[in-house]
Design a protein around this motif. Sequence first.
Motif, PDB file in Angstrom:
ATOM      1  N   LYS A  33      36.108  86.780  47.818  1.00 19.01           N
ATOM      2  CA  LYS A  33      36.641  86.263  49.082  1.00 19.01           C
ATOM      3  C   LYS A  33      37.574  85.080  48.837  1.00 19.01           C
ATOM      4  O   LYS A  33      38.596  84.936  49.498  1.00 19.01           O
ATOM      5  CB  LYS A  33      35.488  85.860  50.000  1.00 19.01           C
ATOM      6  CG  LYS A  33      35.870  85.807  51.458  1.00 19.01           C
ATOM      7  CD  LYS A  33      34.691  85.466  52.344  1.00 19.01           C
ATOM      8  CE  LYS A  33      33.789  86.655  52.512  1.00 19.01           C
ATOM      9  NZ  LYS A  33      32.697  86.408  53.484  1.00 19.01           N
ATOM     10  N   VAL A  34      37.232  84.241  47.853  1.00 19.88           N
ATOM     11  CA  VAL A  34      38.111  83.116  47.506  1.00 19.88           C
ATOM     12  C   VAL A  34      39.459  83.645  47.034  1.00 19.88           C
ATOM     13  O   VAL A  34      40.515  83.139  47.426  1.00 19.88           O
ATOM     14  CB  VAL A  34      37.459  82.226  46.422  1.00 19.88           C
ATOM     15  CG1 VAL A  34      38.464  81.217  45.876  1.00 19.88           C
ATOM     16  CG2 VAL A  34      36.246  81.503  46.974  1.00 19.88           C
ATOM     17  N   MET A  35      39.426  84.678  46.207  1.00 13.22           N
ATOM     18  CA  MET A  35      40.678  85.253  45.712  1.00 13.22           C
ATOM     19  C   MET A  35      41.495  85.868  46.847  1.00 13.22           C
ATOM     20  O   MET A  35      42.720  85.730  46.878  1.00 13.22           O
ATOM     21  CB  MET A  35      40.392  86.287  44.625  1.00 13.22           C
ATOM     22  CG  MET A  35      39.907  85.658  43.334  1.00 13.22           C
ATOM     23  SD  MET A  35      39.469  86.828  42.051  1.00 13.22           S
ATOM     24  CE  MET A  35      41.036  87.571  41.676  1.00 13.22           C
ATOM     25  N   MET A  40      46.380  85.246  50.392  1.00 13.98           N
ATOM     26  CA  MET A  40      47.026  84.995  51.680  1.00 13.98           C
ATOM     27  C   MET A  40      47.822  83.699  51.649  1.00 13.98           C
ATOM     28  O   MET A  40      48.943  83.630  52.162  1.00 13.98           O
ATOM     29  CB  MET A  40      45.982  84.962  52.797  1.00 13.98           C
ATOM     30  CG  MET A  40      45.416  86.318  53.136  1.00 13.98           C
ATOM     31  SD  MET A  40      44.304  86.234  54.535  1.00 13.98           S
ATOM     32  CE  MET A  40      42.758  86.612  53.726  1.00 13.98           C
ATOM     33  N   HIS A  41      47.246  82.651  51.041  1.00 15.02           N
ATOM     34  CA  HIS A  41      47.973  81.384  50.929  1.00 15.02           C
ATOM     35  C   HIS A  41      49.221  81.545  50.063  1.00 15.02           C
ATOM     36  O   HIS A  41      50.269  80.973  50.363  1.00 15.02           O
ATOM     37  CB  HIS A  41      47.063  80.295  50.356  1.00 15.02           C
ATOM     38  CG  HIS A  41      46.197  79.658  51.377  1.00 15.02           C
ATOM     39  ND1 HIS A  41      44.862  79.905  51.469  1.00 15.02           N
ATOM     40  CD2 HIS A  41      46.494  78.791  52.376  1.00 15.02           C
ATOM     41  CE1 HIS A  41      44.367  79.212  52.470  1.00 15.02           C
ATOM     42  NE2 HIS A  41      45.332  78.538  53.041  1.00 15.02           N
ATOM     43  N   HIS A  50      60.166  77.238  51.139  1.00 20.05           N
ATOM     44  CA  HIS A  50      60.356  75.848  50.733  1.00 20.05           C
ATOM     45  C   HIS A  50      59.523  75.478  49.505  1.00 20.05           C
ATOM     46  O   HIS A  50      59.865  74.544  48.801  1.00 20.05           O
ATOM     47  CB  HIS A  50      59.974  74.895  51.869  1.00 20.05           C
ATOM     48  CG  HIS A  50      60.799  75.088  53.097  1.00 20.05           C
ATOM     49  ND1 HIS A  50      62.136  74.787  53.153  1.00 20.05           N
ATOM     50  CD2 HIS A  50      60.477  75.571  54.316  1.00 20.05           C
ATOM     51  CE1 HIS A  50      62.606  75.057  54.352  1.00 20.05           C
ATOM     52  NE2 HIS A  50      61.621  75.553  55.081  1.00 20.05           N
ATOM     53  N   THR A  51      58.431  76.200  49.278  1.00 21.85           N
ATOM     54  CA  THR A  51      57.506  75.810  48.206  1.00 21.85           C
ATOM     55  C   THR A  51      57.188  76.997  47.292  1.00 21.85           C
ATOM     56  O   THR A  51      56.025  77.371  47.141  1.00 21.85           O
ATOM     57  CB  THR A  51      56.203  75.254  48.811  1.00 21.85           C
ATOM     58  OG1 THR A  51      55.685  76.216  49.727  1.00 21.85           O
ATOM     59  CG2 THR A  51      56.426  73.943  49.514  1.00 21.85           C
ATOM     60  N   LEU A  58      49.790  79.611  42.276  1.00 20.70           N
ATOM     61  CA  LEU A  58      48.670  80.397  42.791  1.00 20.70           C
ATOM     62  C   LEU A  58      48.663  81.792  42.196  1.00 20.70           C
ATOM     63  O   LEU A  58      47.603  82.328  41.854  1.00 20.70           O
ATOM     64  CB  LEU A  58      48.731  80.490  44.317  1.00 20.70           C
ATOM     65  CG  LEU A  58      48.047  79.380  45.092  1.00 20.70           C
ATOM     66  CD1 LEU A  58      48.270  79.569  46.587  1.00 20.70           C
ATOM     67  CD2 LEU A  58      46.585  79.312  44.789  1.00 20.70           C
ATOM     68  N   LEU A  59      49.838  82.390  42.050  1.00 17.77           N
ATOM     69  CA  LEU A  59      49.913  83.716  41.452  1.00 17.77           C
ATOM     70  C   LEU A  59      49.413  83.686  40.009  1.00 17.77           C
ATOM     71  O   LEU A  59      48.654  84.563  39.593  1.00 17.77           O
ATOM     72  CB  LEU A  59      51.343  84.252  41.499  1.00 17.77           C
ATOM     73  CG  LEU A  59      51.567  85.614  40.844  1.00 17.77           C
ATOM     74  CD1 LEU A  59      50.748  86.682  41.562  1.00 17.77           C
ATOM     75  CD2 LEU A  59      53.029  85.968  40.831  1.00 17.77           C
ATOM     76  N   GLN A  60      49.816  82.664  39.252  1.00 14.86           N
ATOM     77  CA  GLN A  60      49.358  82.552  37.867  1.00 14.86           C
ATOM     78  C   GLN A  60      47.843  82.389  37.806  1.00 14.86           C
ATOM     79  O   GLN A  60      47.167  83.028  36.997  1.00 14.86           O
ATOM     80  CB  GLN A  60      50.053  81.363  37.181  1.00 14.86           C
ATOM     81  CG  GLN A  60      49.716  81.234  35.724  1.00 14.86           C
ATOM     82  CD  GLN A  60      50.190  82.430  34.914  1.00 14.86           C
ATOM     83  OE1 GLN A  60      51.302  82.909  35.097  1.00 14.86           O
ATOM     84  NE2 GLN A  60      49.370  82.909  34.009  1.00 14.86           N
ATOM     85  N   LEU A  61      47.294  81.549  38.686  1.00 17.66           N
ATOM     86  CA  LEU A  61      45.843  81.358  38.721  1.00 17.66           C
ATOM     87  C   LEU A  61      45.123  82.653  39.085  1.00 17.66           C
ATOM     88  O   LEU A  61      44.118  83.016  38.457  1.00 17.66           O
ATOM     89  CB  LEU A  61      45.486  80.264  39.729  1.00 17.66           C
ATOM     90  CG  LEU A  61      44.008  79.999  39.948  1.00 17.66           C
ATOM     91  CD1 LEU A  61      43.383  79.407  38.688  1.00 17.66           C
ATOM     92  CD2 LEU A  61      43.814  79.088  41.129  1.00 17.66           C
ATOM     93  N   LEU A  62      45.637  83.364  40.069  1.00 22.96           N
ATOM     94  CA  LEU A  62      45.011  84.621  40.482  1.00 22.96           C
ATOM     95  C   LEU A  62      45.096  85.682  39.389  1.00 22.96           C
ATOM     96  O   LEU A  62      44.144  86.436  39.178  1.00 22.96           O
ATOM     97  CB  LEU A  62      45.644  85.131  41.774  1.00 22.96           C
ATOM     98  CG  LEU A  62      45.286  84.317  43.016  1.00 22.96           C
ATOM     99  CD1 LEU A  62      46.191  84.698  44.170  1.00 22.96           C
ATOM    100  CD2 LEU A  62      43.840  84.514  43.376  1.00 22.96           C
TER     101      LEU A  62
END
Length: 75
Positions: A33-35, A40-41, A50-51, A58-62
């Motif tokens: 669920k965290v993933m 979504m974020h 902008h960011t 986040l993509l690298q972490l996931l």
Amino acid sequence: IRDVPLENTILFNRDALLLWMLVHAIKHGDVGKVMNVMYMHMLMFRGMGHTPQYADALLQLLMDLHSMHPVRRLV
């Protein structure tokens, strides 16, 4: 005619629900669920334009979490 206050209320409710889901998942140790919330974020960061560096981080972490051995992911 656009109803800007209604749009802002809807967006706030969406973000509040995502935050509640994230807190609930962390408290209960639900990595899946965290993933999902992090995906979504990541999409929201990418969609704003902008960011993109936050979306990339986040993509690298996931991707690191996804490629991790399933037994180590639960610890």
